[in-house]
Design a protein around this motif. Structure first.
Motif, PDB file in Angstrom:
ATOM      1  N   SER A  32       0.860  -1.173   0.000  1.00 11.13           N
ATOM      2  CA  SER A  32       0.000   0.000   0.000  1.00 11.13           C
ATOM      3  C   SER A  32       0.898   1.224   0.000  1.00 11.13           C
ATOM      4  N   PRO A  33       0.326   2.421  -0.215  1.00  8.30           N
ATOM      5  CA  PRO A  33       1.149   3.628  -0.205  1.00  8.30           C
ATOM      6  C   PRO A  33       1.932   3.813   1.084  1.00  8.30           C
ATOM      7  N   GLN A  34       1.417   3.264   2.191  1.00 10.70           N
ATOM      8  CA  GLN A  34       2.099   3.437   3.468  1.00 10.70           C
ATOM      9  C   GLN A  34       2.977   2.244   3.848  1.00 10.70           C
ATOM     10  N   SER A  35       2.691   1.081   3.274  1.00 15.47           N
ATOM     11  CA  SER A  35       3.417  -0.126   3.673  1.00 15.47           C
ATOM     12  C   SER A  35       3.726  -0.982   2.457  1.00 15.47           C
ATOM     13  N   TYR A  36       4.998  -1.375   2.323  1.00 12.59           N
ATOM     14  CA  TYR A  36       5.423  -2.211   1.214  1.00 12.59           C
ATOM     15  C   TYR A  36       6.723  -2.911   1.613  1.00 12.59           C
ATOM     16  N   PRO A  37       7.055  -4.030   0.972  1.00 18.92           N
ATOM     17  CA  PRO A  37       8.269  -4.771   1.340  1.00 18.92           C
ATOM     18  C   PRO A  37       9.526  -3.930   1.137  1.00 18.92           C
ATOM     19  N   LYS A 115      -1.277  14.984 -12.087  1.00 17.58           N
ATOM     20  CA  LYS A 115      -1.544  14.202 -10.883  1.00 17.58           C
ATOM     21  C   LYS A 115      -0.755  12.887 -10.913  1.00 17.58           C
ATOM     22  N   PHE A 116      -0.652  12.289 -12.114  1.00 12.85           N
ATOM     23  CA  PHE A 116       0.107  11.055 -12.278  1.00 12.85           C
ATOM     24  C   PHE A 116       1.575  11.272 -11.927  1.00 12.85           C
ATOM     25  N   VAL A 117       2.139  12.371 -12.400  1.00 15.50           N
ATOM     26  CA  VAL A 117       3.534  12.716 -12.083  1.00 15.50           C
ATOM     27  C   VAL A 117       3.710  12.878 -10.580  1.00 15.50           C
ATOM     28  N   ALA A 118       2.758  13.543  -9.940  1.00 10.71           N
ATOM     29  CA  ALA A 118       2.833  13.758  -8.490  1.00 10.71           C
ATOM     30  C   ALA A 118       2.807  12.430  -7.739  1.00 10.71           C
ATOM     31  N   LEU A 119       1.993  11.471  -8.214  1.00  9.40           N
ATOM     32  CA  LEU A 119       1.915  10.162  -7.564  1.00  9.40           C
ATOM     33  C   LEU A 119       3.230   9.388  -7.713  1.00  9.40           C
ATOM     34  N   ILE A 120       3.864   9.487  -8.876  1.00  6.25           N
ATOM     35  CA  ILE A 120       5.157   8.820  -9.071  1.00  6.25           C
ATOM     36  C   ILE A 120       6.180   9.373  -8.086  1.00  6.25           C
ATOM     37  N   ARG A 121       6.217  10.678  -7.956  1.00  8.24           N
ATOM     38  CA  ARG A 121       7.169  11.295  -7.017  1.00  8.24           C
ATOM     39  C   ARG A 121       6.865  10.888  -5.571  1.00  8.24           C
ATOM     40  N   HIS A 123       5.472   8.154  -4.484  1.00  9.43           N
ATOM     41  CA  HIS A 123       5.720   6.735  -4.230  1.00  9.43           C
ATOM     42  C   HIS A 123       7.011   6.243  -4.874  1.00  9.43           C
ATOM     43  N   TRP A 124       7.960   7.127  -5.037  1.00  7.94           N
ATOM     44  CA  TRP A 124       9.228   6.809  -5.712  1.00  7.94           C
ATOM     45  C   TRP A 124       9.912   5.598  -5.075  1.00  7.94           C
ATOM     46  N   ASP A 125      10.086   5.645  -3.767  1.00  6.95           N
ATOM     47  CA  ASP A 125      10.785   4.556  -3.075  1.00  6.95           C
ATOM     48  C   ASP A 125       9.996   3.254  -3.149  1.00  6.95           C
ATOM     49  N   ARG A 126       8.688   3.349  -3.083  1.00  4.79           N
ATOM     50  CA  ARG A 126       7.860   2.151  -3.160  1.00  4.79           C
ATOM     51  C   ARG A 126       8.016   1.469  -4.519  1.00  4.79           C
ATOM     52  N   LEU A 127       7.991   2.266  -5.596  1.00  7.04           N
ATOM     53  CA  LEU A 127       8.165   1.721  -6.937  1.00  7.04           C
ATOM     54  C   LEU A 127       9.550   1.113  -7.106  1.00  7.04           C
ATOM     55  N   ALA A 128      10.566   1.794  -6.574  1.00 11.56           N
ATOM     56  CA  ALA A 128      11.933   1.283  -6.682  1.00 11.56           C
ATOM     57  C   ALA A 128      12.094  -0.025  -5.911  1.00 11.56           C
ATOM     58  N   SER A 129      11.476  -0.114  -4.753  1.00 18.77           N
ATOM     59  CA  SER A 129      11.552  -1.335  -3.956  1.00 18.77           C
ATOM     60  C   SER A 129      10.918  -2.512  -4.691  1.00 18.77           C
ATOM     61  N   SER A 130       9.835  -2.246  -5.409  1.00 19.06           N
ATOM     62  CA  SER A 130       9.176  -3.288  -6.179  1.00 19.06           C
ATOM     63  C   SER A 130      10.080  -3.791  -7.297  1.00 19.06           C
ATOM     64  N   ILE A 131      10.775  -2.872  -7.963  1.00 15.17           N
ATOM     65  CA  ILE A 131      11.710  -3.256  -9.023  1.00 15.17           C
ATOM     66  C   ILE A 131      12.843  -4.106  -8.461  1.00 15.17           C
ATOM     67  N   THR A 132      13.356  -3.699  -7.304  1.00 19.28           N
ATOM     68  CA  THR A 132      14.436  -4.450  -6.665  1.00 19.28           C
ATOM     69  C   THR A 132      13.987  -5.856  -6.300  1.00 19.28           C
ATOM     70  N   LEU A 133      12.798  -5.955  -5.759  1.00 18.12           N
ATOM     71  CA  LEU A 133      12.282  -7.243  -5.317  1.00 18.12           C
ATOM     72  C   LEU A 133      12.005  -8.176  -6.489  1.00 18.12           C
ATOM     73  N   ALA A 142      17.342   0.923  -9.254  1.00 16.15           N
ATOM     74  CA  ALA A 142      15.893   0.876  -9.413  1.00 16.15           C
ATOM     75  C   ALA A 142      15.292   2.279  -9.352  1.00 16.15           C
ATOM     76  N   LYS A 143      15.822   3.130  -8.483  1.00 14.36           N
ATOM     77  CA  LYS A 143      15.329   4.506  -8.403  1.00 14.36           C
ATOM     78  C   LYS A 143      15.606   5.244  -9.716  1.00 14.36           C
ATOM     79  N   GLY A 144      16.722   4.875 -10.375  1.00 17.15           N
ATOM     80  CA  GLY A 144      17.014   5.460 -11.674  1.00 17.15           C
ATOM     81  C   GLY A 144      15.995   5.049 -12.720  1.00 17.15           C
ATOM     82  N   ASP A 145      15.533   3.790 -12.644  1.00  9.15           N
ATOM     83  CA  ASP A 145      14.487   3.327 -13.559  1.00  9.15           C
ATOM     84  C   ASP A 145      13.200   4.121 -13.361  1.00  9.15           C
ATOM     85  N   VAL A 146      12.849   4.356 -12.100  1.00 13.45           N
ATOM     86  CA  VAL A 146      11.647   5.148 -11.813  1.00 13.45           C
ATOM     87  C   VAL A 146      11.808   6.561 -12.365  1.00 13.45           C
TER      88      VAL A 146
END
Length: 205
Positions: A32-37, A115-121, A123-133, A142-146
């Motif tokens: 979720s936006p607040q909790s992720y692996p 709004k989409f751009v704002a959401l990416i910013r 949740h940047w770390d969350r998206l990067a963590s998903s790529i890493t996992l 992974a943060k560079g990919d985001v």
């Protein structure tokens, strides 16, 4: 109850460690936006759902694709090989939404992209963590990919002046006008070949 900053930083750093430094533990796979692996610890796999009609739905597929964490080979999730009926339902839903979307002004669409751009910013770390996992990249890579995805979205926000059409004078008292209109539902397959390219390059060097 908030999590101490030191605990969060330690969890993020653990994504850079090798398998031997990680201890298996049971955790939920909920994201979720607040909790992720944020570690390579063993997860309790949750099947990936389809997203149709603005709702997450469980697939009725009989075949599934296992997704493993490259660092530990732990199962992260299962992705459904969706049925023909589910594919047709997704297309029908998109076609239905397109009827109102094609009449939406360019400026209104631009606001949605903002709004989409704002959401990416956000949740940047969350998206990067998903790529890493899922792909085994370091957290920094992974943060560079985001970032590259973010740049594409930001470019889309500024494209409004390029899709207004053209007016060309082709002869005396004759003009040709072009219009740009949405085509409708489309599909694309985007192969992720970068890891193979890097491997091949390193082998040559």
């Amino acid at each position: 109850m908030s999590t101490p900053r030191s605990t969060i930083e330690q969890s993020v750093r653990r994504l850079h460690l090798t398998t031997g430094h990680l201890q298996a533990a049971t955790a939920t796979a909920a994201s979720s936006p607040q909790s992720y692996p944020t570690t390579h610890d063993k997860l309790k796999p949750v099947d990936t759902q389809n997203f149709v009609d603005n709702q997450f739905t469980t697939s009725k597929a009989t075949q599934w694709i296992d997704l493993h964490d490259p660092a530990t080979n732990n199962l992260v999730t299962r992705v459904p090989q969706s049925t023909d009926e589910e594919l047709k339902a997704a297309v029908a839903s998109a076609e239905k939404a397109f009827q109102s979307w094609k009449t939406t002004s360019v400026m209104s669409r631009q606001q949605i992209m903002f709004k989409f751009v704002a959401l990416i910013r956000e949740h940047w770390d969350r998206l990067a963590s998903s790529i890493t996992l899922e792909q085994g990249k370091t957290f920094a890579d992974a943060k560079g990919d985001v970032l590259r995805g973010l740049q594409v979205a930001e470019t889309a926000c500024g494209i409004t002046t390029q899709i207004t059409g053209e007016l060309l004078e082709v002869a005396k008292d004759m003009e040709t006008r072009t219009y740009r209109e949405p085509l409708g539902v489309t599909a694309a397959i985007c192969p992720f070949s970068k890891p193979w390219t890097l491997t091949f390059t390193r082998a040559l060097n």
